[in-house]
Design a protein around this motif. Structure first.
Motif, mmCIF file in Angstrom:
data_model
loop_
_atom_site.group_PDB
_atom_site.id
_atom_site.type_symbol
_atom_site.label_atom_id
_atom_site.label_comp_id
_atom_site.label_asym_id
_atom_site.label_seq_id
_atom_site.Cartn_x
_atom_site.Cartn_y
_atom_site.Cartn_z
ATOM 1 N N SER A 1 0.879 -0.978 0.069
ATOM 2 C CA SER A 1 -0.055 -0.134 0.142
ATOM 3 C C SER A 1 0.864 1.119 -0.125
ATOM 4 O O SER A 1 0.487 2.170 -0.640
ATOM 5 N N GLY A 2 1.769 1.245 0.708
ATOM 6 C CA GLY A 2 3.129 2.324 0.806
ATOM 7 C C GLY A 2 3.614 2.484 -0.782
ATOM 8 O O GLY A 2 3.480 3.866 -1.257
ATOM 9 N N GLN A 3 3.943 1.403 -1.451
ATOM 10 C CA GLN A 3 4.245 1.590 -2.700
ATOM 11 C C GLN A 3 3.061 2.121 -3.854
ATOM 12 O O GLN A 3 3.500 2.908 -4.564
ATOM 13 N N ARG A 4 2.072 1.657 -3.481
ATOM 14 C CA ARG A 4 0.999 2.092 -4.365
ATOM 15 C C ARG A 4 0.547 3.767 -3.839
ATOM 16 O O ARG A 4 0.274 4.435 -5.011
ATOM 17 N N ALA A 5 0.541 4.032 -2.758
ATOM 18 C CA ALA A 5 0.612 5.546 -2.379
ATOM 19 C C ALA A 5 1.357 6.215 -3.288
ATOM 20 O O ALA A 5 1.318 7.155 -3.965
ATOM 21 N N ALA A 6 2.935 5.562 -3.178
ATOM 22 C CA ALA A 6 4.180 6.413 -3.786
ATOM 23 C C ALA A 6 3.613 6.439 -5.304
ATOM 24 O O ALA A 6 4.026 7.607 -5.924
ATOM 25 N N ALA A 7 3.339 5.426 -5.814
ATOM 26 C CA ALA A 7 2.915 5.431 -7.296
ATOM 27 C C ALA A 7 1.963 6.394 -7.760
ATOM 28 O O ALA A 7 2.120 7.279 -8.759
ATOM 29 N N ALA A 8 0.984 6.598 -6.832
ATOM 30 C CA ALA A 8 -0.197 7.684 -7.196
ATOM 31 C C ALA A 8 0.266 9.160 -7.263
ATOM 32 O O ALA A 8 -0.051 9.840 -7.819
ATOM 33 N N ILE A 9 1.326 9.280 -6.034
ATOM 34 C CA ILE A 9 1.664 10.667 -5.550
ATOM 35 C C ILE A 9 2.542 11.258 -6.986
ATOM 36 O O ILE A 9 2.680 12.252 -7.342
ATOM 37 N N SER A 10 3.514 10.063 -7.256
ATOM 38 C CA SER A 10 4.485 10.222 -8.390
ATOM 39 C C SER A 10 3.858 10.628 -9.930
ATOM 40 O O SER A 10 4.141 11.575 -10.371
ATOM 41 N N ASP A 11 2.609 9.918 -9.880
ATOM 42 C CA ASP A 11 1.768 10.224 -11.302
ATOM 43 C C ASP A 11 1.157 11.641 -10.701
ATOM 44 O O ASP A 11 1.283 12.511 -12.059
ATOM 45 N N ALA A 12 0.685 12.092 -9.790
ATOM 46 C CA ALA A 12 0.019 13.185 -9.707
ATOM 47 C C ALA A 12 0.995 14.385 -9.661
ATOM 48 O O ALA A 12 0.820 15.501 -10.340
ATOM 49 N N LEU A 13 2.265 14.363 -9.504
ATOM 50 C CA LEU A 13 3.527 15.314 -9.309
ATOM 51 C C LEU A 13 3.809 15.387 -10.795
ATOM 52 O O LEU A 13 3.927 16.569 -11.480
ATOM 53 N N ASP A 14 3.862 14.191 -11.904
ATOM 54 C CA ASP A 14 4.061 14.274 -13.168
ATOM 55 C C ASP A 14 3.156 14.865 -13.896
ATOM 56 O O ASP A 14 3.327 15.707 -14.778
ATOM 57 N N THR A 15 1.855 14.565 -13.824
ATOM 58 C CA THR A 15 0.601 14.627 -14.633
ATOM 59 C C THR A 15 -0.355 15.554 -14.003
ATOM 60 O O THR A 15 -1.148 15.977 -15.017
ATOM 61 N N GLY A 16 -0.340 15.845 -12.920
ATOM 62 C CA GLY A 16 -1.350 16.872 -12.285
ATOM 63 C C GLY A 16 -2.562 16.002 -12.021
ATOM 64 O O GLY A 16 -3.777 16.705 -11.630
ATOM 65 N N SER A 17 -2.535 14.688 -12.072
ATOM 66 C CA SER A 17 -3.883 13.844 -11.936
ATOM 67 C C SER A 17 -4.037 13.707 -10.364
ATOM 68 O O SER A 17 -3.171 14.181 -9.468
ATOM 69 N N ASP A 18 -5.423 13.355 -10.007
ATOM 70 C CA ASP A 18 -5.722 13.134 -8.544
ATOM 71 C C ASP A 18 -5.120 12.125 -7.818
ATOM 72 O O ASP A 18 -5.444 10.903 -8.269
ATOM 73 N N ALA A 19 -4.096 12.378 -6.850
ATOM 74 C CA ALA A 19 -3.432 11.258 -6.119
ATOM 75 C C ALA A 19 -4.531 10.483 -5.493
ATOM 76 O O ALA A 19 -4.365 9.050 -5.522
ATOM 77 N N GLY A 20 -5.573 10.874 -4.713
ATOM 78 C CA GLY A 20 -6.473 10.259 -4.083
ATOM 79 C C GLY A 20 -7.376 9.091 -5.136
ATOM 80 O O GLY A 20 -7.455 7.820 -4.749
ATOM 81 N N LYS A 21 -7.588 9.743 -6.266
ATOM 82 C CA LYS A 21 -8.287 8.720 -7.008
ATOM 83 C C LYS A 21 -7.414 7.505 -7.453
ATOM 84 O O LYS A 21 -7.882 6.542 -7.870
ATOM 85 N N SER A 22 -6.369 8.111 -8.102
ATOM 86 C CA SER A 22 -5.287 7.218 -8.340
ATOM 87 C C SER A 22 -5.049 5.971 -7.303
ATOM 88 O O SER A 22 -4.904 4.653 -7.696
#
Ligand SMILES: Cc1cc2nc3c(=O)[nH]c(=O)nc-3n(C[C@H](O)[C@H](O)[C@H](O)COP(=O)(O)OP(=O)(O)OC[C@H]3O[C@@H](n4cnc5c(N)ncnc54)[C@H](O)[C@@H]3O)c2cc1C
Length: 388
Positions: free
Chosen positions: A288-309
């Motif tokens: 879950s830690g790794q998936r939270a990291a992936a969601a945030i990484s994506d949000a920082l790159d693309t501006g997507s919503d980290a919570g949704k990812s």
């Protein structure tokens, strides 16, 4: 308005509260991709953590580095019994679990995470969390810490969860453990005694130079006393009496956790991700830690919503938890039938193979189900061919 912890801590993209397996799991991946991570814990490491230290093969595989230096013993066989009777040994050629000491294991993971580029700081108290459009701020006893995202990986009594009111359906299980100070006999395998406790089991984990014994229940209203543990340990392995007896809660109910839209994500026990059937939490904490990291990484790159990812990322974990929740309700209500099924070749062979391959319980079940379905289809089409 508030004193600042350290000038450059303001530059963190992500703050993670809690440097256990969930926090380090997230911090390692973020730091490895060059994201500025500040990892906070309320204590210096190495620190004590109440845990039996059974690290399933799937959890060891999920980590980004080998854990050989902190592995005390590798386990291939399991022994299972129901109400201390009908003991059966389930064998595997390949390892299914690694025995670690949590203080050493967590310290090892933290060192790897810091080497990957994360910053670690001790913070004693968090008073307030303020979410804004672009930032999230922590008011701590050391000052104000600001970042773009926050991960609450601070365990079962998560302060981040409490302050952000993120997960009202959170619930707990309970476990008591102790140390039997003797070198485990060679024939002592990792053991589970189901229904020794209402809604749970007793365990015996052979370690390097001692045996870890414990009692677990998924039901928060069931009381487990020190005497219960002493009685169990005496019956199960004889003397000497267990010492360092301690109890602690486990975070559960995570199949109902909804990260929502925002900048604060919960991981591991803080998000209730302990498997209710076995009380196993390390695997889900790490991934879950790794998936939270992936969601945030994506949000920082693309501006997507980290919570949704993140919500998408934790779906497989939540499916697995729901499956375990249903299975545990049936299993602990009808333990003898559950034990008979568990020890039958139909279940025990795919189960042990699946554990050794690092598969989660739900995947093992689906794999086995598909196999039997295919087998039945093959047999029925053969029979219908014969009678045509
Ligand atoms: C008795 C017992 C036996 C267990 N045995 C096993 C087992 O054999 N195998 C298994 O897979 N699971 C086991 N578990 C479950 C497992 O220990 C947890 O699921 C796992 O530790 C969760 O990891 P985590 O990173 O989410 O939280 P934790 O490991 O609890 O880490 C949380 C971190 O946050 C820090 N923290 C807490 N509050 C704050 C705060 N306010 N500010 C800053 N930092 C804070 C803590 O100091 C800690 O370092 C057991 C649990 C218990 C209670």
């Amino acid at each position: 308005m508030f004193p600042i912890l350290k000038e450059d801590s303001l530059k963190a993209d992500v703050v993670i509260v809690g440097a256990g397996p969930a926090g380090c799991g997230a911090a390692y991946d973020l730091a490895a991709t060059g994201i500025r991570v500040l990892l906070l814990d309320r204590t210096e490491f190495p620190r004590m953590k109440i845990c039996a230290g059974g690290l399933a093969v799937k959890a060891a595989r999920a980590l980004r580095y080998p854990i050989v230096p902190v592995t005390q013993r590798t386990i291939c066989d399991l022994s299972v019994s129901c109400r201390m009777r009908h003991r059966k040994r389930l064998k595997s050629i390949d390892p299914i679990c690694h025995m670690v000491e949590r203080s050493a294991f967590d310290f090892f993971c933290l060192k790897k995470t810091v080497t990957a580029g994360a910053r670690f700081e001790v913070v004693n108290r968090i008073d307030k969390i303020v979410e804004a459009d672009q930032t999230v701020s922590l008011v701590t006893d050391c000052g104000l810490i600001r970042s773009r995202f926050l991960i609450g990986a601070d365990g079962v009594n998560s302060r981040v969860r409490q302050l952000t009111d993120r997960f009202p359906e959170f619930r707990v299980g309970f476990a008591v453990e102790g140390i039997v100070d003797r070198v485990p006999p060679k024939d002592l395998s990792m053991g589970f005694d189901f229904s020794r406790v209402n809604g749970g089991y007793g365990w015996v984990f052979p370690k390097g130079g001692h045996v870890n014994v414990g009692l677990y229940t998924l039901k928060p209203d069931v009381k487990i006393t020190r005497q219960d543990l002493v009685d169990y340990a005496t019956l199960r392995i004889g003397g000497p009496l267990p010492t360092r007896i301690t109890g602690y809660h486990l975070g559960m109910g995570g199949w109902r956790y909804r990260p929502g839209i925002g900048r604060v994500l919960l991981a591991g026990d803080a998000a209730g991700l302990v498997d209710p059937l076995l009380g196993e939490g390390l695997y889900h904490a790490i991934i879950s830690g790794q998936r939270a990291a992936a969601a945030i990484s994506d949000a920082l790159d693309t501006g997507s919503d980290a919570g949704k990812s993140y919500a998408k990322g934790v779906v497989p974990i939540q499916r697995s938890l729901l499956f375990s929740h249903i299975t545990s309700t049936i299993f602990y209500r009808l333990p003898r039938i559950g034990h008979l099924l568990l020890t039958s070749p139909m279940a025990r062979i795919p189960l042990m193979k699946g554990f050794a391959r690092g598969m989660p319980l739900l995947d093992i079940f689906l794999h086995g189900y598909r196999f039997w379905l295919g087998f039945q289809l093959a047999v029925s089409s053969y029979i219908s061919g014969v009678y045509q």
